[in-house]
Design a protein around this motif. Structure first.
Motif, short mmCIF file in Angstrom:
data_model
loop_
_atom_site.label_atom_id
_atom_site.label_comp_id
_atom_site.label_asym_id
_atom_site.label_seq_id
_atom_site.Cartn_x
_atom_site.Cartn_y
_atom_site.Cartn_z
N ILE A 104 0.84 -1.21 0.00
CA ILE A 104 0.00 0.00 0.00
C ILE A 104 0.87 1.25 0.00
O ILE A 104 0.60 2.23 -0.72
CB ILE A 104 -0.94 -0.02 1.22
N ASN A 105 1.91 1.23 0.81
CA ASN A 105 2.81 2.39 0.88
C ASN A 105 3.44 2.68 -0.49
O ASN A 105 3.52 3.84 -0.91
CB ASN A 105 3.89 2.14 1.92
N GLN A 106 3.86 1.62 -1.18
CA GLN A 106 4.49 1.81 -2.49
C GLN A 106 3.45 2.18 -3.56
O GLN A 106 3.69 3.07 -4.38
CB GLN A 106 5.22 0.54 -2.90
N GLN A 107 2.31 1.50 -3.54
CA GLN A 107 1.30 1.72 -4.58
C GLN A 107 0.73 3.12 -4.54
O GLN A 107 0.52 3.74 -5.60
CB GLN A 107 0.19 0.68 -4.42
N TYR A 108 0.48 3.64 -3.35
CA TYR A 108 -0.16 4.96 -3.23
C TYR A 108 0.85 6.06 -2.91
O TYR A 108 0.47 7.17 -2.58
CB TYR A 108 -1.26 4.90 -2.17
N LYS A 109 2.12 5.70 -2.99
CA LYS A 109 3.20 6.68 -2.84
C LYS A 109 3.04 7.49 -1.54
O LYS A 109 3.05 8.72 -1.54
CB LYS A 109 3.24 7.63 -4.05
N LEU A 110 2.90 6.75 -0.45
CA LEU A 110 2.82 7.37 0.86
C LEU A 110 4.22 7.68 1.36
O LEU A 110 5.22 7.42 0.67
CB LEU A 110 2.06 6.46 1.83
N ASP A 152 -5.88 9.94 2.82
CA ASP A 152 -4.93 8.83 2.78
C ASP A 152 -5.27 7.76 3.82
O ASP A 152 -4.95 6.57 3.62
CB ASP A 152 -3.50 9.35 3.02
N THR A 155 -7.74 5.56 2.27
CA THR A 155 -7.05 4.78 1.25
C THR A 155 -6.40 3.54 1.85
O THR A 155 -6.50 2.43 1.32
CB THR A 155 -5.98 5.63 0.54
N ILE A 156 -5.73 3.71 2.99
CA ILE A 156 -5.06 2.59 3.66
C ILE A 156 -6.07 1.55 4.13
O ILE A 156 -5.91 0.35 3.88
CB ILE A 156 -4.21 3.10 4.85
N ALA A 159 -7.80 -0.28 1.24
CA ALA A 159 -6.89 -1.22 0.59
C ALA A 159 -6.74 -2.49 1.41
O ALA A 159 -6.73 -3.61 0.86
CB ALA A 159 -5.53 -0.56 0.37
#
Length: 211
Positions: A104-110, A152, A155-156, A159
């Protein structure tokens, strides 16, 4: 003389009657024994019949129960297997949860997600539930992340929920602003701290060794 003749006649007659009388007594005894034996035998047969009927009822009941159990297995086995595949039933899959946070961190560029998961423990939820013979457990996950905006957080959570993992409940989430009230499109503006309860079920035989 007549009296003596009568006495001799009676004695003679008694001697002649002794054998038939004995035979009659023997017949009566044998008949009594036969009646007693027949009655006892009939009682044993009735008891055996009652026992067989009871065993037949039990066998019929087991057969009917097995049929109902078979129908229940056919009906509920697919969703039960699905729950196992999702990780709701059986051993917890915390490695999958952690991997998904990284994805999730990589996909949504957190801006990175820091996490920790506590020891699994037996759990009695505040709401009414019926888990049958299964044992309900929870594992408390805490994670922190810097966010660009409040969306965000959704979003987390969306997901995580969309991956159809074991169900989780949000215990609490706290968002605090970083620096000034002016938002920056390229730098984090908020700090997020969340606690989740990951829920799993274990079967009774497997639950004995759980903490």
């Amino acid at each position: 003389a007549d009296r003596e003749a009568a006495m001799k006649f009676e004695a003679l007659d008694w001697q002649k009657l002794q054998s038939p009388v004995r035979n009659l007594g023997l017949v009566i005894v044998i008949a009594s024994l036969l009646v007693w034996f027949t009655g006892s035998r009939e009682m044993l047969i009735q008891e055996a019949l009652i026992k067989q009927e009871s065993e037949l009822r039990q066998a019929r009941s087991r057969y009917q129960d097995s049929g109902a159990e078979k129908e229940a297995i056919i009906k509920y086995l697919p969703p039960y297997q699905q729950l196992i595949e999702q990780g709701f039933v059986g051993e917890e899959r915390r490695i999958e949860w952690i991997d998904e946070l990284r994805t999730i961190n990589q996909q949504y560029k957190l801006f990175g997600i820091n996490y920790s998961i506590g020891t699994q423990e037996n759990y009695i939820p505040p709401f009414q539930h019926n888990a049958g013979n299964f044992i309900l457990h929870r594992s408390v996950m805490q994670f922190d992340s810097a966010l660009l905006h409040e969306g965000d957080l959704l979003t987390i959570l969306d997901a995580l929920h969309g991956k159809r993992f074991a169900p989780f409940m949000v215990r609490e989430c706290e968002i605090t602003r970083i620096g000034s009230a002016i938002s920056n499109k390229f730098l984090p503006n908020l700090n997020l701290h969340c606690e989740l309860d990951w829920l799993t079920l274990t079967e009774p035989l497997q639950a004995g060794g759980k903490p």
